[in-house]
Scaffold this motif. Structure first.
Motif, PDB file in Angstrom:
ATOM      1  N   ASP A  10       1.004 -22.859   4.802  1.00 30.16           N
ATOM      2  CA  ASP A  10       1.910 -23.725   4.063  1.00 30.16           C
ATOM      3  C   ASP A  10       3.348 -23.349   4.367  1.00 30.16           C
ATOM      4  N   GLN A  11       4.165 -24.360   4.433  1.00 32.92           N
ATOM      5  CA  GLN A  11       5.605 -24.124   4.566  1.00 32.92           C
ATOM      6  C   GLN A  11       6.117 -23.701   3.193  1.00 32.92           C
ATOM      7  N   LYS A  12       6.750 -22.554   3.129  1.00 27.95           N
ATOM      8  CA  LYS A  12       7.222 -22.038   1.858  1.00 27.95           C
ATOM      9  C   LYS A  12       8.531 -22.702   1.459  1.00 27.95           C
ATOM     10  N   THR A  13       8.654 -22.932   0.157  1.00 24.78           N
ATOM     11  CA  THR A  13       9.857 -23.555  -0.379  1.00 24.78           C
ATOM     12  C   THR A  13      10.623 -22.514  -1.191  1.00 24.78           C
ATOM     13  N   SER A  14      11.814 -22.889  -1.601  1.00 23.89           N
ATOM     14  CA  SER A  14      12.599 -21.976  -2.433  1.00 23.89           C
ATOM     15  C   SER A  14      11.909 -21.765  -3.781  1.00 23.89           C
ATOM     16  N   LYS A  48      -2.133 -17.397  -8.311  1.00 21.53           N
ATOM     17  CA  LYS A  48      -1.378 -17.788  -7.118  1.00 21.53           C
ATOM     18  C   LYS A  48      -2.015 -17.231  -5.846  1.00 21.53           C
ATOM     19  N   ARG A  49      -2.566 -16.019  -5.927  1.00 23.87           N
ATOM     20  CA  ARG A  49      -3.189 -15.418  -4.746  1.00 23.87           C
ATOM     21  C   ARG A  49      -4.376 -16.248  -4.269  1.00 23.87           C
ATOM     22  N   HIS A  53      -1.996 -18.849   1.396  1.00 24.15           N
ATOM     23  CA  HIS A  53      -2.418 -18.700   2.790  1.00 24.15           C
ATOM     24  C   HIS A  53      -1.437 -17.852   3.591  1.00 24.15           C
ATOM     25  N   ASP A  54      -0.228 -17.742   3.132  1.00 21.22           N
ATOM     26  CA  ASP A  54       0.807 -16.994   3.841  1.00 21.22           C
ATOM     27  C   ASP A  54       0.551 -15.488   3.697  1.00 21.22           C
ATOM     28  N   PRO A  55       0.460 -14.763   4.824  1.00 20.59           N
ATOM     29  CA  PRO A  55       0.154 -13.323   4.768  1.00 20.59           C
ATOM     30  C   PRO A  55       1.182 -12.511   3.970  1.00 20.59           C
ATOM     31  N   LEU A  56       2.452 -12.870   4.062  1.00 21.48           N
ATOM     32  CA  LEU A  56       3.488 -12.150   3.324  1.00 21.48           C
ATOM     33  C   LEU A  56       3.269 -12.287   1.818  1.00 21.48           C
ATOM     34  N   TYR A  57       3.034 -13.502   1.371  1.00 22.24           N
ATOM     35  CA  TYR A  57       2.837 -13.753  -0.050  1.00 22.24           C
ATOM     36  C   TYR A  57       1.517 -13.144  -0.537  1.00 22.24           C
ATOM     37  N   LEU A  58       0.482 -13.239   0.283  1.00 26.18           N
ATOM     38  CA  LEU A  58      -0.797 -12.606  -0.067  1.00 26.18           C
ATOM     39  C   LEU A  58      -0.628 -11.102  -0.257  1.00 26.18           C
ATOM     40  N   ALA A  59       0.098 -10.480   0.660  1.00 26.92           N
ATOM     41  CA  ALA A  59       0.304  -9.034   0.597  1.00 26.92           C
ATOM     42  C   ALA A  59       1.063  -8.648  -0.667  1.00 26.92           C
ATOM     43  N   HIS A  60       2.061  -9.420  -1.029  1.00 26.92           N
ATOM     44  CA  HIS A  60       2.851  -9.086  -2.209  1.00 26.92           C
ATOM     45  C   HIS A  60       2.086  -9.347  -3.508  1.00 26.92           C
ATOM     46  N   HIS A  61       1.282 -10.399  -3.539  1.00 29.16           N
ATOM     47  CA  HIS A  61       0.438 -10.601  -4.722  1.00 29.16           C
ATOM     48  C   HIS A  61      -0.529  -9.429  -4.862  1.00 29.16           C
ATOM     49  N   GLY A  62      -1.148  -9.035  -3.760  1.00 24.31           N
ATOM     50  CA  GLY A  62      -2.061  -7.895  -3.784  1.00 24.31           C
ATOM     51  C   GLY A  62      -1.372  -6.603  -4.194  1.00 24.31           C
ATOM     52  N   GLY A 107       8.644  -2.982  -3.965  1.00 28.48           N
ATOM     53  CA  GLY A 107       8.002  -4.221  -3.526  1.00 28.48           C
ATOM     54  C   GLY A 107       8.952  -5.396  -3.562  1.00 28.48           C
ATOM     55  N   TRP A 108       9.759  -5.472  -4.605  1.00 33.87           N
ATOM     56  CA  TRP A 108      10.722  -6.571  -4.755  1.00 33.87           C
ATOM     57  C   TRP A 108      11.739  -6.540  -3.621  1.00 33.87           C
ATOM     58  N   LEU A 109      12.245  -5.365  -3.313  1.00 35.15           N
ATOM     59  CA  LEU A 109      13.208  -5.244  -2.212  1.00 35.15           C
ATOM     60  C   LEU A 109      12.570  -5.609  -0.874  1.00 35.15           C
ATOM     61  N   ARG A 110      11.352  -5.171  -0.666  1.00 33.93           N
ATOM     62  CA  ARG A 110      10.656  -5.504   0.593  1.00 33.93           C
ATOM     63  C   ARG A 110      10.389  -7.004   0.673  1.00 33.93           C
ATOM     64  N   PHE A 111      10.035  -7.639  -0.451  1.00 30.87           N
ATOM     65  CA  PHE A 111       9.847  -9.086  -0.436  1.00 30.87           C
ATOM     66  C   PHE A 111      11.160  -9.794  -0.116  1.00 30.87           C
ATOM     67  N   SER A 112      12.246  -9.320  -0.701  1.00 31.18           N
ATOM     68  CA  SER A 112      13.556  -9.912  -0.447  1.00 31.18           C
ATOM     69  C   SER A 112      13.947  -9.824   1.019  1.00 31.18           C
ATOM     70  N   ASN A 113      13.492  -8.746   1.681  1.00 30.80           N
ATOM     71  CA  ASN A 113      13.767  -8.569   3.115  1.00 30.80           C
ATOM     72  C   ASN A 113      12.749  -9.268   3.987  1.00 30.80           C
ATOM     73  N   GLY A 114      11.730  -9.836   3.387  1.00 35.59           N
ATOM     74  CA  GLY A 114      10.705 -10.558   4.157  1.00 35.59           C
ATOM     75  C   GLY A 114       9.713  -9.638   4.827  1.00 35.59           C
ATOM     76  N   SER A 115       9.527  -8.422   4.279  1.00 36.52           N
ATOM     77  CA  SER A 115       8.582  -7.499   4.905  1.00 36.52           C
ATOM     78  C   SER A 115       7.400  -7.224   3.979  1.00 36.52           C
ATOM     79  N   ILE A 116       6.324  -6.801   4.579  1.00 34.46           N
ATOM     80  CA  ILE A 116       5.089  -6.493   3.862  1.00 34.46           C
ATOM     81  C   ILE A 116       5.311  -5.182   3.096  1.00 34.46           C
ATOM     82  N   PRO A 117       4.800  -5.089   1.860  1.00 33.58           N
ATOM     83  CA  PRO A 117       5.013  -3.846   1.086  1.00 33.58           C
ATOM     84  C   PRO A 117       4.308  -2.635   1.684  1.00 33.58           C
TER      85      PRO A 117
END
Length: 117
Positions: A10-14, A48-49, A53-62, A107-117
């Motif tokens: 999925d294309q992620k939105t704001s 939400k998890r 489908h997005d690996p970044l979002y899945l990783a952060h939910h986990g 985790g929040w900082l890593r999400f803000s940077n677009g990286s996996i936790p």
């Protein structure tokens, strides 16, 4: 012959990013509500998890889910320290609370940077 379903990213939105920031925020300030915000946030993480489908979002939910459950585990394990005297229990729960806060902020900082936790 089985035809596997194509992977849909999925294309992620704001709005999707906002939801993740709100969830991290709820986990981070959960101590103000004696954990109620963390329980609400982890339920939303599970919901939400399941649709993600997005690996970044899945990783952060986990990451948020595992942080929550490890914190519950350590709070339960250290609770008997209150039977000895209040101070050891308070010290243990303070350490667990600081660890939880560290995990949330990291985790929040890593999400803000677009990286996996």
């Amino acid at each position: 012959m089985n035809n596997p379903r194509p992977l849909v990213i999925d294309q992620k939105t704001s709005n999707d990013r906002l939801v993740m920031h709100v969830l991290y925020g709820m986990h981070t300030v959960a101590w103000l509500s004696l954990g109620t915000l963390a329980i609400i946030a982890v339920v939303v993480n599970y919901i939400k998890r399941g649709d993600e489908h997005d690996p970044l979002y899945l990783a952060h939910h986990g990451y948020m889910i595992s942080t929550f459950w490890w914190t519950v585990f350590w709070l339960v394990i250290t609770s008997p320290l209150y039977l000895l005297f209040v101070l050891p229990g308070m010290a243990a729960h303070t350490v667990v609370g600081l660890w939880y806060l560290y995990r949330c902020i990291r985790g929040w900082l890593r999400f803000s940077n677009g990286s996996i936790p």
